[in-house]
Motif scaffolding. Structure first.
Motif, PDB file in Angstrom:
ATOM      1  N   UNK A 168      33.389  -8.488  92.035  1.00 14.05           N
ATOM      2  CA  UNK A 168      34.761  -8.527  91.524  1.00 14.05           C
ATOM      3  C   UNK A 168      35.794  -8.331  92.624  1.00 14.05           C
ATOM      4  N   UNK A 169      35.567  -7.362  93.513  1.00 15.10           N
ATOM      5  CA  UNK A 169      36.525  -7.136  94.595  1.00 15.10           C
ATOM      6  C   UNK A 169      36.638  -8.360  95.489  1.00 15.10           C
ATOM      7  N   UNK A 170      35.498  -8.955  95.846  1.00 14.87           N
ATOM      8  CA  UNK A 170      35.491 -10.123  96.709  1.00 14.87           C
ATOM      9  C   UNK A 170      36.196 -11.305  96.029  1.00 14.87           C
ATOM     10  N   UNK A 171      35.948 -11.502  94.743  1.00 16.55           N
ATOM     11  CA  UNK A 171      36.580 -12.571  93.984  1.00 16.55           C
ATOM     12  C   UNK A 171      38.089 -12.339  93.916  1.00 16.55           C
ATOM     13  N   UNK A 172      38.498 -11.079  93.683  1.00 15.82           N
ATOM     14  CA  UNK A 172      39.917 -10.750  93.630  1.00 15.82           C
ATOM     15  C   UNK A 172      40.622 -11.040  94.930  1.00 15.82           C
ATOM     16  N   UNK A 173      40.008 -10.739  96.071  1.00 14.33           N
ATOM     17  CA  UNK A 173      40.618 -11.023  97.388  1.00 14.33           C
ATOM     18  C   UNK A 173      40.743 -12.513  97.614  1.00 14.33           C
TER      19      UNK A 173
END
Length: 175
Positions: A168-173
């Motif tokens: 999720x964090x990687x997708x958000x960035x």
């Protein structure tokens, strides 16, 4: 037999007229052909009678004005609820196509299209009896193993959800 001798240049074909799958009118001959096609669905209550009534209201039979032929097409030749309808199975359609093809010295494109249509019906509509027999034999011999495999089948949608959560964090960035 009259149909074979008819001039078919002015045929009108309608799809989904009043929810009827296929309706063919031959105005010069005052003939209506009505086809209801079933594959995965069943006939709904009163469906064929409603369709017949709609056709007769538009092309009346009174005084011999119009003739109607009704065909109920199903994979297994199921009986229609309305006795006016004639039963046809997809096997019969395939057999008719193959009979035409065996005698056809016709247009190569038409022959190719008919072959493709018959193959599509066999593949997508008709149950392959040999494969069904093999599947039955496998279930009889290996029921326990097959049931276990079914229970252990991966949940692809759940796995996708987990992968999204983990990243999720990687997708958000990236967005």
């Amino acid at each position: 037999l009259r149909l074979h001798l008819m001039d078919l240049d002015n045929v009108e074909v309608r799809r989904e007229w009043r929810s009827i799958d296929l309706l063919v009118t031959l105005a010069e001959q005052r003939l209506v052909l009505v086809f209801e096609l079933k594959i995965d669905a069943l006939e709904s209550k009163g469906q064929l009678e409603r369709y017949r009534e709609a056709v007769e209201a538009r092309w009346p039979t009174a005084g011999g004005e119009w003739a109607h032929l009704y065909f109920f097409l199903t994979p297994d030749g199921a009986e229609p609820s309305d006795p006016v309808w004639r039963t046809i199975s997809y096997d019969e359609v395939i057999e008719a196509i193959e009979a035409v093809l065996s005698e056809a010295a016709a247009d190569r494109l038409a022959v190719s299209m008919l072959r493709a249509y018959a193959a599509m019906l066999r593949r997508n509509v008709m149950q392959d009896e040999e494969l069904a027999a093999i599947a039955q034999a496998l279930w009889q011999r290996h029921r326990e193993a097959l049931e276990y495999l079914t229970e252990q089948r991966p949940d692809e949608l759940g796995s996708l959800g987990e992968a999204i959560k983990e990243r999720a964090d990687e997708i958000g960035r990236a967005v």
